[in-house]
Motif scaffolding. Structure first.
Motif, mmCIF file in Angstrom:
data_model
loop_
_atom_site.group_PDB
_atom_site.id
_atom_site.type_symbol
_atom_site.label_atom_id
_atom_site.label_comp_id
_atom_site.label_asym_id
_atom_site.label_seq_id
_atom_site.Cartn_x
_atom_site.Cartn_y
_atom_site.Cartn_z
ATOM 1 N N ASN A 106 0.834 -1.206 0.000
ATOM 2 C CA ASN A 106 0.000 0.000 0.000
ATOM 3 C C ASN A 106 0.868 1.256 0.000
ATOM 4 O O ASN A 106 0.623 2.213 -0.745
ATOM 5 N N TYR A 107 1.872 1.250 0.859
ATOM 6 C CA TYR A 107 2.778 2.400 0.967
ATOM 7 C C TYR A 107 3.545 2.594 -0.336
ATOM 8 O O TYR A 107 3.682 3.721 -0.834
ATOM 9 N N ILE A 108 4.032 1.492 -0.907
ATOM 10 C CA ILE A 108 4.807 1.566 -2.154
ATOM 11 C C ILE A 108 3.962 2.164 -3.275
ATOM 12 O O ILE A 108 4.434 3.033 -4.027
ATOM 13 N N SER A 109 2.711 1.712 -3.412
ATOM 14 C CA SER A 109 1.875 2.213 -4.504
ATOM 15 C C SER A 109 1.620 3.712 -4.368
ATOM 16 O O SER A 109 1.636 4.453 -5.358
ATOM 17 N N ARG A 110 1.400 4.176 -3.120
ATOM 18 C CA ARG A 110 1.174 5.607 -2.922
ATOM 19 C C ARG A 110 2.442 6.408 -3.203
ATOM 20 O O ARG A 110 2.387 7.501 -3.784
ATOM 21 N N GLN A 111 3.604 5.871 -2.792
ATOM 22 C CA GLN A 111 4.863 6.579 -3.044
ATOM 23 C C GLN A 111 5.216 6.599 -4.530
ATOM 24 O O GLN A 111 5.747 7.583 -5.035
ATOM 25 N N LEU A 112 4.910 5.519 -5.222
ATOM 26 C CA LEU A 112 5.139 5.517 -6.671
ATOM 27 C C LEU A 112 4.190 6.480 -7.364
ATOM 28 O O LEU A 112 4.554 7.116 -8.353
ATOM 29 N N GLY A 113 2.952 6.579 -6.832
ATOM 30 C CA GLY A 113 2.011 7.571 -7.374
ATOM 31 C C GLY A 113 2.522 8.980 -7.177
ATOM 32 O O GLY A 113 2.324 9.852 -8.025
ATOM 33 N N ALA A 114 3.217 9.203 -6.042
ATOM 34 C CA ALA A 114 3.829 10.511 -5.770
ATOM 35 C C ALA A 114 5.251 10.598 -6.325
ATOM 36 O O ALA A 114 5.927 11.606 -6.144
ATOM 37 N N GLN A 115 5.716 9.504 -6.979
ATOM 38 C CA GLN A 115 7.031 9.405 -7.633
ATOM 39 C C GLN A 115 8.205 9.549 -6.645
ATOM 40 O O GLN A 115 9.216 10.163 -6.953
ATOM 41 N N ASN A 116 8.041 8.937 -5.460
ATOM 42 C CA ASN A 116 9.132 8.876 -4.469
ATOM 43 C C ASN A 116 9.774 7.489 -4.534
ATOM 44 O O ASN A 116 9.468 6.597 -3.730
ATOM 45 N N ILE A 117 10.654 7.273 -5.498
ATOM 46 C CA ILE A 117 11.173 5.940 -5.807
ATOM 47 C C ILE A 117 12.064 5.397 -4.694
ATOM 48 O O ILE A 117 11.964 4.232 -4.294
ATOM 49 N N GLU A 118 12.968 6.232 -4.158
ATOM 50 C CA GLU A 118 13.907 5.765 -3.144
ATOM 51 C C GLU A 118 13.189 5.290 -1.886
ATOM 52 O O GLU A 118 13.528 4.250 -1.303
ATOM 53 N N ASP A 119 12.188 6.038 -1.476
ATOM 54 C CA ASP A 119 11.414 5.673 -0.300
ATOM 55 C C ASP A 119 10.697 4.348 -0.518
ATOM 56 O O ASP A 119 10.654 3.484 0.370
ATOM 57 N N ALA A 120 10.143 4.180 -1.705
ATOM 58 C CA ALA A 120 9.439 2.940 -2.039
ATOM 59 C C ALA A 120 10.392 1.748 -2.022
ATOM 60 O O ALA A 120 10.039 0.652 -1.565
ATOM 61 N N SER A 121 11.611 1.938 -2.510
ATOM 62 C CA SER A 121 12.604 0.846 -2.544
ATOM 63 C C SER A 121 12.987 0.393 -1.141
ATOM 64 O O SER A 121 13.161 -0.804 -0.882
ATOM 65 N N LYS A 122 13.134 1.338 -0.226
ATOM 66 C CA LYS A 122 13.476 0.984 1.154
ATOM 67 C C LYS A 122 12.336 0.201 1.814
ATOM 68 O O LYS A 122 12.563 -0.765 2.548
ATOM 69 N N MET A 123 11.118 0.607 1.536
ATOM 70 C CA MET A 123 9.971 -0.114 2.089
ATOM 71 C C MET A 123 9.887 -1.525 1.523
ATOM 72 O O MET A 123 9.543 -2.483 2.231
ATOM 73 N N SER A 124 10.237 -1.678 0.249
ATOM 74 C CA SER A 124 10.203 -3.001 -0.388
ATOM 75 C C SER A 124 11.095 -3.992 0.353
ATOM 76 O O SER A 124 10.670 -5.104 0.706
ATOM 77 N N ALA A 125 12.338 -3.608 0.616
ATOM 78 C CA ALA A 125 13.278 -4.500 1.308
ATOM 79 C C ALA A 125 12.867 -4.718 2.762
ATOM 80 O O ALA A 125 12.985 -5.834 3.300
ATOM 81 N N THR A 126 12.358 -3.691 3.402
ATOM 82 C CA THR A 126 11.963 -3.802 4.804
ATOM 83 C C THR A 126 10.807 -4.779 4.975
ATOM 84 O O THR A 126 10.815 -5.620 5.886
ATOM 85 N N GLY A 127 9.821 -4.690 4.098
ATOM 86 C CA GLY A 127 8.685 -5.612 4.162
ATOM 87 C C GLY A 127 9.106 -7.050 3.932
ATOM 88 O O GLY A 127 8.640 -7.972 4.620
ATOM 89 N N PHE A 128 10.012 -7.272 2.978
ATOM 90 C CA PHE A 128 10.469 -8.620 2.640
ATOM 91 C C PHE A 128 11.219 -9.262 3.814
ATOM 92 O O PHE A 128 10.908 -10.386 4.220
ATOM 93 N N VAL A 129 12.210 -8.573 4.350
ATOM 94 C CA VAL A 129 13.032 -9.136 5.430
ATOM 95 C C VAL A 129 12.178 -9.385 6.675
ATOM 96 O O VAL A 129 12.310 -10.430 7.341
ATOM 97 N N THR A 130 11.301 -8.461 6.990
ATOM 98 C CA THR A 130 10.453 -8.608 8.170
ATOM 99 C C THR A 130 9.571 -9.843 8.055
ATOM 100 O O THR A 130 9.414 -10.607 9.023
ATOM 101 N N ALA A 131 9.010 -10.070 6.874
ATOM 102 C CA ALA A 131 8.142 -11.232 6.672
ATOM 103 C C ALA A 131 8.918 -12.533 6.817
ATOM 104 O O ALA A 131 8.429 -13.500 7.416
ATOM 105 N N PHE A 132 10.139 -12.572 6.289
ATOM 106 C CA PHE A 132 10.961 -13.778 6.391
ATOM 107 C C PHE A 132 11.250 -14.105 7.857
ATOM 108 O O PHE A 132 11.166 -15.264 8.282
#
Length: 465
Positions: free
Chosen positions: A82-108
């Protein structure tokens, strides 16, 4: 074409393509993913059903554990997505990338915790989930193998959802569907050819899930998606607050779904293994019918997130109504088919036990009465969750499997015996629908007001310049 250019094209597609066409394009891969996933969820029930009634019931008993694994995967996947889609809509790529890795590692890591706890307390957990003395040996054998795959199963759901929220449903579909197809092929091989019984079904599941995990990782490096980079892991309060905010409704929905299944197993238990097996089969069939609607909802979510982030509220509302109308029609057709062919569907899974067929066919017909209501409930929940309405989304997510179902399953059997068990889910659906309508309409009205404010701002802005 560079990754940046691909992302820009994706932004334009998500914010400019006509809504019915865009949602349909995104929904087709997700519907295929959901249907194939439902097939492979039913595959264990189908093939294990050829062993005996207790083995079939064992799969139903372990199902709450599978739901818990999924709950934490969806918690991190939807929260970060959800956060990534909103940040990509606002074109905040770096922030979205950090959230991507954080969500993945946390789930593992959460999946690893489930593995450790599950192995440490396997028998007590199985009794809590509704196992009887005759079911326990099968359930223990099945559960311990499933637990081995918990870390990468939770992480797979994160990758799947993050790609969907980026508008890359095709790559998500390839990963999920490939694993599901492999599982369907491995089930009969391990269960019957290698004579592994329920252990073979579990082994087929974790092998196919691992293949799916690898394919999903590969998908992050294609199509302009955010590449999985563990160096971007940023366990900060900011990201975890957003994961909690966006993922809590999913955790409530899936986690309480697990609790609801436990209650269902416990209340069906006094009526024998046949009752537990029957309700397990009906649950699988119901989920298969609902998977189409969930697929449409998942096609709607990235559209909702991108356009809400871009303040294109009219497109969000248009997408909501398109999905509600279409999903309701689909579920009406499914309900009619389920009512007519209820006995045949139950027989398909377990043709040797007449009591399972008797219990299951009536439960399925009662469930069909409320199928058409589930579309509005599901799409409303996904919209509320995607735009960050955490309290409302969580309330609605809790309603169907907890606020209404648990009181129903705990009280109705005392009044109507086994019929009370069979009535519990339809009753919960009715009350959840009554709650979903005002919640979703209130948010629609809010977006209408925000839309007017945006239009007013655009009108007065030139005069200020």
């Amino acid at each position: 074409m560079g990754a940046e250019e691909q992302r820009q094209q994706k932004f334009l597609r998500m914010t400019q393509t006509p809504i019915p066409k865009l949602i349909s394009q995104l929904a087709v891969p997700t519907i295929i993913s959901m249907l194939v996933t439902s097939f492979y969820n039913m595959a264990d029930t189908f093939f294990v059903g050829k062993i005996n009634t207790s083995a079939t019931a064992a799969v139903g008993v372990v199902f709450p554990l599978m739901t818990i694994i999924q709950a934490f995967g969806f918690f991190c996947g939807h929260g970060s997505g959800n956060y990534i889609s909103r940040q990509l809509g606002a074109q905040n790529i770096e922030d979205a990338s950090k959230m991507s890795a954080t969500g993945f590692v946390t789930a593992f890591l959460l999946g690893l915790c489930i593995l450790i706890v599950g192995f440490s307390f396997s028998d007590p957990l199985l009794y809590i989930m509704g196992a009887t003395e005759t079911i326990l040996p099968y359930a223990r054998e099945y559960m311990r193998i499933i637990l081995i795959g918990a870390p990468y199963m939770t992480a797979s759901l994160v990758l799947n959802n993050q790609m969907r929220f980026q508008g890359s449903a095709f790559y998500s579909m390839v990963g999920i569907a490939s694993g599901a197809v492999i599982n369907i092929g491995l089930d009969p091989l391990f269960i019957f050819v290698f004579d592994m019984g329920v252990a073979g079904a579990a082994l087929a599941t974790i092998i196919s899930q691992f293949i799916s995990f690898c394919l999903l990782i590969a998908g992050t490096f294609r199509g302009g998606n955010l590449r999985l980079n563990l160096r971007n892991f940023s366990p900060s309060l900011k990201y975890y607050k957003n994961i909690v905010k966006g993922g809590t409704p999913s955790l409530c929905r899936q986690g309480l779904g697990s609790f609801a299944t436990i209650c269902l197993n416990l209340m069906a238990g006094p009526y024998g293994d046949a009752a537990i097996a029957a309700m397990s089969i009906v649950t699988r069939i119901s989920q298969f019918a609902a998977s189409i609607v969930i697929g449409f909802g998942q096609g709607f979510q990235p559209v909702c997130g991108f356009n809400y982030g871009a303040k294109l509220f009219k497109r969000v509302k248009e997408g909501f109504w398109f999905c509600v109308k279409l999903s309701s029609v689909i579920l009406l057709v499914a309900a009619i088919a389920g009512w007519i062919f209820s006995e045949q569907l139950i027989t398909f899974f377990l043709h040797t036990d007449p009591l399972v067929i008797e219990y299951g066919s009536l439960a399925l017909r009662l469930q069909c009465l409320t199928f058409p209501l589930v579309g509005w409930i599901t799409i409303s929940n996904m919209m509320l969750q995607t735009i960050g309405k955490t309290v409302k989304a969580s309330l609605l997510a809790m309603s169907r499997q907890f606020l209404f179902f648990v009181p129903a399953i705990l009280t109705l059997p005392g009044m109507f015996d086994m019929l009370g068990v069979q009535l519990s889910q339809p009753v919960a659906d009715v009350f959840s629908f009554i709650l979903a309508v005002p919640l979703s309409l209130s948010v629609i009205r809010e977006m209408t007001e925000l839309e007017k404010q945006e239009e007013h701002y655009k009108m007065v802005q030139p005069s200020k310049d």
